[in-house]
Enzyme design. Structure first.
Site, PDB file in Angstrom:
ATOM      1  N   GLY A 251       5.278  -9.201  -0.542  1.00 57.33           N
ATOM      2  CA  GLY A 251       3.754  -9.565  -1.195  1.00 57.33           C
ATOM      3  C   GLY A 251       3.332  -8.352  -2.170  1.00 57.33           C
ATOM      4  CB  SER A 252       0.136  -6.690  -2.752  1.00 53.16           C
ATOM      5  OG  SER A 252      -0.484  -7.949  -3.238  1.00 53.16           O
TER       6      SER A 252
END
Length: 565
Positions: free
Chosen positions: A286-287
């Protein structure tokens, strides 16, 4: 006439005697010359016996010299029920002498062919057993591995089996270093099989294993394990990982997984507890993967921190994908795109870069490669070559989807930013010494490569500091210390639908401090927390609490005043 016959008989007897003597002499010569080796071997088998000498397994220490794993020799009592005639009498004696429940002994005598009666008897118990002279009761000296801090650092240490061979962790990975070499001694026995003499010189002395000194600090390890346990229990998480590293050297100061286990009682735990998820498990980041996109764009001079990007009020369609932000943002500077972790903003930056550049920088950050950490079972993760991407991949990979990484890879990537663009090889072994304390090996910190330029690394440090000051990572702040970090909230694939789940997430926060001179990096990953899932809400507070105590313990200086916190 009679005298002649007598003389003849004497001569015959004499001849026969001489002949017998010659036969005996020939036989003796034959035995001494031709059967010497055979008969000598038979005699040795009857009077000489070889006994194995166990090697002392090496000790494992933390970086401050505290013992984390060592071996002790125990006297153990074994029973062979089938050759014990008076079992009731033996059970009564063993029960009273060794303080063992009679019912337990009766059950074992009934069902077992050979069993351990008691491990580690004392001198008084030894004398009593020997005095009783029970046939079928044996005493054996055996080595037992002991882990004095129980669950602490269990996934680093691992454990050994009954045969004193390593089965998990460093005990497995460094078994040839720790194990040593067995020896043997010659025992001479008399005609009644009694031991007369033990000669080690005619045997071969056992060679003790080497000792291993780790980079792990048991105080920091305790802090990390405690905070991870609290978070995982609070949010009823499936699993969790935490790592504390010196980004300048690659030294790992703490590494922990949840759930854990006690290596002293490893047989009581399932194999699921033994997995060192920090190096074995893979997940979509993810981020936290956005540093690849940011680092590439800054290094290639495609953007600056003040470049404006239209974040489309929270929804952006590209190919067959619809990208969403957790808030509706319009035009943001790239600094704000990073601060607020806009997926749409990063997709647009990724489109500027193109698939080849993103792949090139992702590989340079070491994703898709081994870190070569000195622990067993490391995975490479999955990073597909750019030519294998679909058209829609450019709308996923720039913010951490369609790529699988290991937690240790992620930690090393952020450590390279903290270390001004230079990636160091992670390691838990500081040095190896022999049983006399002489250093056998002490490898220097190893540079892997320069990931981005120092200038780009410095810019990334400031962007990540802004994330903690004003963005999604506020809960990761540490009082009186400057922190740079990034949150991650990654959806997991539902194995049934093969789509991203709306309920299963990996929450993460990874950061380092102090920003002006990074000395500590901490990575926190919580798998499938319940009652919340945002990385800034679940994982960032664990970073903050762990970091504050570690900073105090290491006497790290206040960022602005220059005083100790």
């Amino acid at each position: 006439m009679k005298n002649n016959n007598f003389d003849k008989r004497i001569k015959i007897f004499f001849a026969i005697g001489v002949l017998c003597f010659l036969c005996l002499e020939i036989r003796l010569i034959y035995i001494q010359i031709f059967e010497h080796k055979k008969l000598n071997s038979m005699a040795n088998r009857q009077h000489l016996e070889t006994t194995e000498l166990l090697a002392n397994r090496g000790t494992i220490y933390d970086k401050r010299g505290n013992k984390l794993a060592f071996s002790i020799n125990l006297l153990n009592v074994y029973a062979i029920p089938k050759i014990i005639k008076n079992s009731n009498e033996v059970i009564e004696k063993l029960s009273s002498t060794l303080n063992i429940d009679k019912g337990e002994l009766y059950a074992k005598f009934k069902n077992a062919k050979l069993f351990l009666v008691k491990e580690g008897i004392n001198e008084k118990e030894l004398k009593a057993i020997r005095k009783a002279k029970f046939n079928g009761i044996d005493i054996a000296e055996e080595s037992k591995r002991f882990y004095p801090l129980n669950t602490l650092a269990c996934h680093i240490l691992g454990f050994v089996g009954k045969d004193n061979k390593g089965l998990e962790g460093l005990e497995l990975n460094c078994d040839n270093i720790l194990r040593g070499e067995k020896g043997f001694a010659i025992i001479e026995r008399d005609g009644l099989k009694r031991e007369v003499f033990l000669d080690v010189q005619k045997g071969n002395a056992a060679q003790s294993g080497h000792d291993i000194h780790l980079t792990i600090d048991n105080v920091i390890q305790h802090i990390a394990e405690r905070e991870l346990q609290k978070c995982a229990s609070t949010y009823n998480a499936k699993a969790g990982m935490i790592l504390v590293m010196n980004p300048k050297t690659g030294e790992i100061l703490a590494l922990a997984n949840y759930p854990n286990y006690n290596p002293n009682e490893f047989g009581s735990f399932s194999s699921e507890h033994f997995r060192n998820r920090m190096v074995v498990d893979v997940f979509e980041p993810g981020s936290t993967f956005k540093i690849v996109t940011a680092g590439a764009a800054l290094e290639e001079n495609l953007i600056t921190e003040d470049s404006k990007i239209n974040c489309e009020n929270g929804t952006f369609k590209i190919y067959d994908r619809e990208i969403h932000d957790h808030e509706k943002y319009g035009w943001l500077t790239f600094r704000e795109v990073m601060t607020y972790s806009s997926n749409i903003g990063f997709v647009k930056v990724g489109m500027m870069l193109g698939s080849k550049k993103i792949f090139e920088y992702a590989r340079n950050f070491n994703f898709g490669n081994l870190t070569f950490i000195d622990l067993p079972g490391e995975s490479k993760g999955v990073l597909r070559k750019s030519k294998e991407w679909t058209k829609a991949s450019i709308a996923a990979i720039p913010f951490g989807q369609e790529v699988s990484i290991t937690p240790i890879q992620l930690a090393c990537a952020y450590a390279s930013i903290a270390n001004n663009g230079v990636m160091m090889e992670p390691h838990v072994i500081k040095k190896i010494t022999d049983s006399q304390g002489k250093t056998i090996s002490e490898p220097l910190p190893k540079k892997v490569r320069t990931v981005v330029s120092e200038k780009t690394a410095k810019r990334l440090q400031k962007l990540l500091e802004e994330v903690v000051k004003n963005g999604t990572g506020k809960a990761g702040a540490i009082n009186k210390i400057s922190v740079a970090g990034k949150t991650g909230t990654a959806q997991k694939i539902d194995i049934t639908t093969r789509k991203y789940s709306e309920y299963r997430y990996v929450s993460s926060f990874i950061g380092f401090f102090p920003v002006e001179d990074p000395q500590v990096l901490i990575s926190v990953i919580i798998d499938e927390p319940k009652g919340g899932y945002w990385g800034g809400y679940i994982a960032a507070p664990v970073f903050s609490k762990t970091g504050e105590e570690v900073a105090r313990y290491l006497d790290i200086i206040h960022s602005e005043t220059g005083k100790n916190i």
